[in-house]
Design a protein around this motif. Structure first.
Motif, PDB file in Angstrom:
ATOM      1  N   SER A  95      17.503  28.190  33.627  1.00 39.85           N
ATOM      2  CA  SER A  95      16.504  27.506  32.800  1.00 39.85           C
ATOM      3  C   SER A  95      15.736  26.469  33.608  1.00 39.85           C
ATOM      4  O   SER A  95      14.522  26.289  33.413  1.00 39.85           O
ATOM      5  N   LYS A  96      16.426  25.788  34.518  1.00 35.22           N
ATOM      6  CA  LYS A  96      15.750  24.820  35.382  1.00 35.22           C
ATOM      7  C   LYS A  96      14.766  25.526  36.311  1.00 35.22           C
ATOM      8  O   LYS A  96      13.661  25.034  36.556  1.00 35.22           O
ATOM      9  N   LEU A  97      15.179  26.684  36.824  1.00 38.66           N
ATOM     10  CA  LEU A  97      14.266  27.466  37.662  1.00 38.66           C
ATOM     11  C   LEU A  97      13.107  28.010  36.838  1.00 38.66           C
ATOM     12  O   LEU A  97      11.963  28.054  37.294  1.00 38.66           O
ATOM     13  N   SER A 105      14.098  32.906  38.459  1.00 37.73           N
ATOM     14  CA  SER A 105      13.427  32.074  37.456  1.00 37.73           C
ATOM     15  C   SER A 105      12.771  32.909  36.366  1.00 37.73           C
ATOM     16  O   SER A 105      12.177  32.363  35.435  1.00 37.73           O
ATOM     17  N   CYS A 106      12.891  34.220  36.478  1.00 30.53           N
ATOM     18  CA  CYS A 106      12.278  35.132  35.520  1.00 30.53           C
ATOM     19  C   CYS A 106      12.825  34.908  34.112  1.00 30.53           C
ATOM     20  O   CYS A 106      14.007  34.610  33.928  1.00 30.53           O
ATOM     21  N   HIS A 113      17.265  35.315  29.846  1.00 35.75           N
ATOM     22  CA  HIS A 113      17.756  35.985  28.646  1.00 35.75           C
ATOM     23  C   HIS A 113      19.070  36.711  28.918  1.00 35.75           C
ATOM     24  O   HIS A 113      19.989  36.707  28.094  1.00 35.75           O
ATOM     25  N   ILE A 114      19.166  37.336  30.109  1.00 34.73           N
ATOM     26  CA  ILE A 114      20.354  38.101  30.454  1.00 34.73           C
ATOM     27  C   ILE A 114      21.571  37.194  30.636  1.00 34.73           C
ATOM     28  O   ILE A 114      22.681  37.526  30.210  1.00 34.73           O
ATOM     29  N   THR A 115      21.372  36.037  31.279  1.00 31.07           N
ATOM     30  CA  THR A 115      22.513  35.166  31.569  1.00 31.07           C
ATOM     31  C   THR A 115      23.204  34.694  30.308  1.00 31.07           C
ATOM     32  O   THR A 115      24.426  34.803  30.174  1.00 31.07           O
ATOM     33  N   ALA A 116      22.446  34.171  29.341  1.00 28.68           N
ATOM     34  CA  ALA A 116      23.085  33.705  28.103  1.00 28.68           C
ATOM     35  C   ALA A 116      22.088  33.565  26.962  1.00 28.68           C
ATOM     36  O   ALA A 116      22.391  32.906  25.964  1.00 28.68           O
ATOM     37  N   GLY A 117      20.939  34.178  27.093  1.00 24.58           N
ATOM     38  CA  GLY A 117      19.911  34.010  26.075  1.00 24.58           C
ATOM     39  C   GLY A 117      20.262  34.600  24.732  1.00 24.58           C
ATOM     40  O   GLY A 117      19.706  34.207  23.714  1.00 24.58           O
TER      41      GLY A 117
END
Length: 262
Positions: free
Chosen positions: A225-227, A196-197, A202-206
Motif C-alpha cells: 500500500s505504501k508503494l 506497487s501495482c 489486491h492479491i496480498t490482502a485486498g
C-alpha cells in the motif's frame, strides 16, 4: 424582474456544451507532456526490436531479457545458458518477451488514465469536455481486454526477477562498471513499480475481511500500500530507467561508449 421561460435551462445547457472548458490555466501541458513521454517509449521500443546489439559481457539489454532464441541470442546472454527457442527463429529476441511487460504497462490502471487522456482525449483533463459524443467505459471490446491486467502482473513479476538476476550477475562480474549500477537501479525501479501495482495490493490482502487473522498478509498489504501511493512516479521512473539502461548497454555493445569501467 425578468421571468425565465420554461425552455431557458435547456438553452443554457446547450450553450454550455459548446464551451470546452472554463479553465484558464495551462491544463493542456500535462496531456501534452504525457503524450510526448509515452510516444518516446513506443518509438524507442520499436527501434530496440530492430536493433541487434543486445549483449556485451556481462551486460544484457533489458528489452531483450530473458533472451530465449538460440539463433539470435549470444551464449552469454542466455538465461542459465538456456535457449528453448531453436535456431529456426531468426527474428529479434525482444519480440518473444516484450509483449509481457508491454502488456502489463498497457493495461496498468495509471497508464490507462495517461493514454486515455493524452492520446484519446477522453477526457484530456479534469473539467475539460472530451470530443467524443458516446462513452461506453471498459465494458466492450477492445477495452474489456483491460481486465487481463492481473495476469500480465504475474508475467511482470517473472520479468522483474530476471532483470534483477541480470543486474546482480553484472555486478558480481564487473563491480566497478557503470553499467552494473545502471542495471541495478533499473531492476530496483522495475520491481518497485511492479509491486506497487493495484493488482498486487489486491492479491496480498485486498480481499480479506479480517486482517487480524492474517498478520503476515496484512504486513505485506501495508508494504504494498505504501508503494501503491507512489505508483504514478514509479511508473514514469521505471519507464525511463528501462529505456536508459537498455540504451546504455546497446551503446557499449556498439563501441560508442568505451570509457574505462563502462
Amino acid at each position: 424582474m425578468t421571468q425565465m421561460t420554461p425552455d431557458a435551462p435547456v438553452r443554457r445547457q446547450r450553450a454550455q456544451v459548446k464551451v470546452r472548458t472554463l479553465r484558464t490555466d495551462r491544463w493542456w501541458l500535462v496531456p501534452l507532456f504525457t503524450f510526448l513521454g509515452l510516444s518516446s517509449f513506443l518509438v524507442y521500443g520499436v527501434w530496440a526490436i530492430i536493433d541487434t546489439s543486445i549483449f556485451v559481457d556481462p551486460y544484457i539489454a533489458p528489452f531483450a531479457s530473458p533472451c530465449l532464441a538460440e539463433a539470435t541470442c549470444p551464449e552469454g546472454a542466455r538465461l542459465f545458458g538456456w535457449a528453448p527457442i531453436g535456431d529456426w527463429y531468426t527474428l529479434s529476441p525482444g519480440l518473444l518477451i516484450l509483449a509481457l511487460p508491454g502488456g502489463f504497462r498497457l493495461t496498468c490502471y495509471y497508464y490507462r488514465k495517461s493514454y486515455y487522456r493524452s492520446f484519446w482525449l477522453s477526457p484530456p483533463a479534469c473539467a475539460v469536455q472530451e470530443p467524443h459524443g458516446k462513452y461506453t467505459g471498459e465494458r466492450r471490446f477492445p477495452l474489456i481486454i483491460q481486465n487481463v491486467h492481473r495476469y500480465f502482473f504475474y508475467a511482470a513479476i517473472v520479468i522483474g526477477i530476471v532483470l534483477a538476476y541480470d543486474a546482480i550477475l553484472a555486478l558480481v562480474h564487473k563491480p566497478l562498471g557503470l553499467g552494473s549500477w545502471i542495471l541495478i537501479a533499473n531492476a530496483v525501479l522495475i520491481n518497485a513499480y511492479t509491486l506497487s501495482c493495484h493488482s498486487c495490493r489486491h492479491i496480498t490482502a485486498g480481499r480479506l475481511n479480517h486482517f487480524s487473522r492474517h498478520p503476515l498478509r496484512y504486513r505485506a498489504w501495508t508494504f504494498v500500500s505504501k508503494l501503491n501511493a507512489k505508483h504514478q512516479p514509479l511508473a514514469w521512473a521505471s519507464m525511463f530507467s528501462v529505456m536508459g539502461a537498455d540504451l546504455y548497454v546497446r551503446l557499449v555493445a556498439k563501441g560508442i561508449i568505451a570509457f574505462p569501467y563502462a
